[in-house]
Design a protein around this motif. Structure first.
Motif, PDB file in Angstrom:
ATOM      1  N   ARG A   9      23.247  43.845  57.578  1.00  0.00           N
ATOM      2  CA  ARG A   9      22.725  44.862  56.660  1.00  0.00           C
ATOM      3  C   ARG A   9      23.519  44.877  55.359  1.00  0.00           C
ATOM      4  O   ARG A   9      24.718  44.566  55.338  1.00  0.00           O
ATOM      5  N   VAL A  43      18.289  45.565  56.454  1.00  0.00           N
ATOM      6  CA  VAL A  43      18.572  44.301  57.128  1.00  0.00           C
ATOM      7  C   VAL A  43      18.242  43.165  56.172  1.00  0.00           C
ATOM      8  O   VAL A  43      17.101  43.023  55.713  1.00  0.00           O
ATOM      9  N   THR A  78      20.443  37.640  59.651  1.00  0.00           N
ATOM     10  CA  THR A  78      20.707  37.630  61.098  1.00  0.00           C
ATOM     11  C   THR A  78      21.774  36.588  61.415  1.00  0.00           C
ATOM     12  O   THR A  78      21.792  35.503  60.816  1.00  0.00           O
ATOM     13  N   GLY A 129      27.131  43.302  60.369  1.00  0.00           N
ATOM     14  CA  GLY A 129      26.276  43.447  61.539  1.00  0.00           C
ATOM     15  C   GLY A 129      27.102  43.527  62.803  1.00  0.00           C
ATOM     16  O   GLY A 129      28.099  42.808  62.949  1.00  0.00           O
TER      17      GLY A 129
END
Length: 478
Positions: free
Chosen positions: A49, A55, A58, A193
């Motif tokens: 984030r 977000v 990943t 994250g």
């Protein structure tokens, strides 16, 4: 205070926490079991984030032997190289940056993950005793603001002492010089994250105190309550297993209880507590009122660690620094039952015997020697001692469920499942479970089809910053 300080020094000096605190193995009333742990290879994900909470990428983590394969994709960053690190806490919240002593975005993640206690920022190839375990390769961001990286590292793991589950991955604004403490001159924290295990859930029971250091756990099935005791203060809490509500069952600091280590609940609903360096065993009524404070012989070297009721009606007690097994008879008389000096068990510096359980057939005791990793069997009739197995490094609390023995391995941050033979003389490791990221666990107890573990963080008892709130964690048997 002198006794508490001595206990803290013992634990911290050897990086051995705790007491072996064994569960009761009682059923858990109306409580519902948690989902079973996954049997597939360990995987985890962090949703990255930005400072606004959106977000923007990943990161995935997959255990591959002794290393972890990491893949990162993130957007919206300045082109060029960006420092990337695993930070100690699983919190992507504002907090104090130790490099500047100011409140910054994602400061709640703390400093770099440092399992080797190096206190030194270094490059991604450095041994963890030379540099932070969380020091990772840099992320290269292209002209479109998208960064991608894939690499395998042995500096971190999803299990064990280097475990990163429930820690944070942070991407910084600047390149990493891999020299400057504490963070390689990488500047602001731009993405964060929490590293969360895939397809796995637990239930946490938070505790109220900032210095609780929970060490023991025991279950009273009739009342739907778990008890846990503080290694630092001796306070014992009662935790409602349905609601999670926590109340003080017995305040520490009085009645000779400066620490509460191993805990048990007997058939009368009484709570038994091992008193560590105070050399005592406390017996408390179901309302918390003391029934008896039993003293072992006076000694500057006392360390009463754990205890277990046995089918013969007696309670057997370990001492981690004095080579003796104590026994408490049903009339609450305490005496030395077995001098270990003439047995194969050899005491050495550090925490020796701690966790102890009685076999259900009433024939033997099983006890864990933390500083050697040896599991021992003691015959209750002949007092003969034999080694069951070795290799259970940092083995602490024990729970016996039929011929399955669960061993909590504190600094290794796993729970090990051992299959024992019919006469309890040999065992074999069949599984190891890190849950969603254990923090120096000390012991566990059974709640119906679930287990509950105390995350004691005793490696932070003498110094360092523990993760708060302290907690008990509940999960399905594996």
């Amino acid at each position: 205070m002198q006794r508490i300080s001595r206990k803290r020094t013992l634990i911290t000096a050897a990086l051995l926490g705790g007491a072996a605190l064994t569960g009761t193995g009682l059923a858990g009333g109306a409580t519902q079991p948690m989902p079973a742990p996954a049997s597939t290879p360990l995987k985890a994900t962090a949703a990255l984030r930005d400072t606004a909470g959106q977000v923007r990428g990943t990161a995935t983590f997959e255990q591959q032997g002794g290393g972890v394969r990491v893949s990162v994709t993130v957007s919206g960053l300045t082109p060029g190289q960006h420092g990337m690190h695993v930070h100690e806490f699983g919190r992507c919240t504002p907090g104090v940056d130790p490099a500047t002593n100011t409140v910054v975005a994602f400061g709640g993640a703390g400093g770099h993950f440092d399992p080797g206690m190096s206190r030194n920022h270094d490059d991604p190839q450095a041994d963890n005793h030379a540099g932070h375990g969380g020091d990772l390769p840099m992320l290269t961001v292209g002209a479109d603001g998208t960064g991608r990286a894939t690499f395998t590292t042995a500096k971190v793991s999803l299990t064990g002492m280097n475990g990163v589950l429930n820690r944070s991955l942070v991407i910084h604004a600047q390149p990493d010089d891999y020299r400057s403490d504490p963070s390689g001159m990488t500047g602001a924290r731009e993405r964060c994250g929490v590293i969360t295990r895939d397809n796995f859930s637990v239930r946490d029971y938070p505790l109220p105190g900032p210095q609780d250091f929970p060490e023991g756990v025991a279950v009273d099935a009739a009342r739907g309550v778990a008890y846990t005791g503080s290694a630092a203060t001796g306070t014992i809490y009662a935790v409602n297993l349905n609601s999670g509500a926590v109340s003080t069952f017995a305040e520490g600091g009085g009645q000779g209880r400066a620490s509460a280590l191993g805990l048990k609940v007997d058939a009368q609903g009484r709570v038994w507590a091992a008193g560590g360096a105070s050399g005592t065993v406390s017996v408390l009524r179901p309302d918390g009122f003391p029934v008896a404070i039993l003293n072992t012989p006076k000694s500057p070297n006392a360390y009463v660690n754990d205890l277990t009721p046995a089918p013969d009606g007696n309670v057997y007690v370990t001492d981690s620094t004095r080579p003796v097994i104590f026994r408490v008879t049903p009339d609450l008389k305490l005496s030395a039952w077995l001098d270990l000096g003439g047995t194969p068990i050899r005491y050495a510096p550090g925490i020796n015997l701690n966790g102890i359980v009685a076999t259900p057939d009433g024939r033997a005791l099983l006890t864990m020697q933390l500083n050697t990793g040896d599991l021992w069997r003691i015959d209750l009739r002949t007092k003969a001692v034999r080694r069951v197995m070795t290799g259970l490094t940092r083995g602490d609390g024990l729970l016996l469920d039929g011929r399955t023995l669960y061993v909590v391995r504190n600094a290794e941050q796993v729970i090990t499942k051992v299959s024992l033979n019919a006469d309890w003389t040999a065992g074999q490791i069949v599984a190891e479970e890190p849950l969603a990221g254990l923090r120096f666990p000390t012991t566990l107890a059974a709640i119906g089809g679930d287990l509950i573990v105390a995350q004691g963080q005793l490696d932070k008892l003498q110094g360092g910053t523990p993760e708060t709130p302290f907690r008990l964690t509940r999960f399905r048997k594996f």
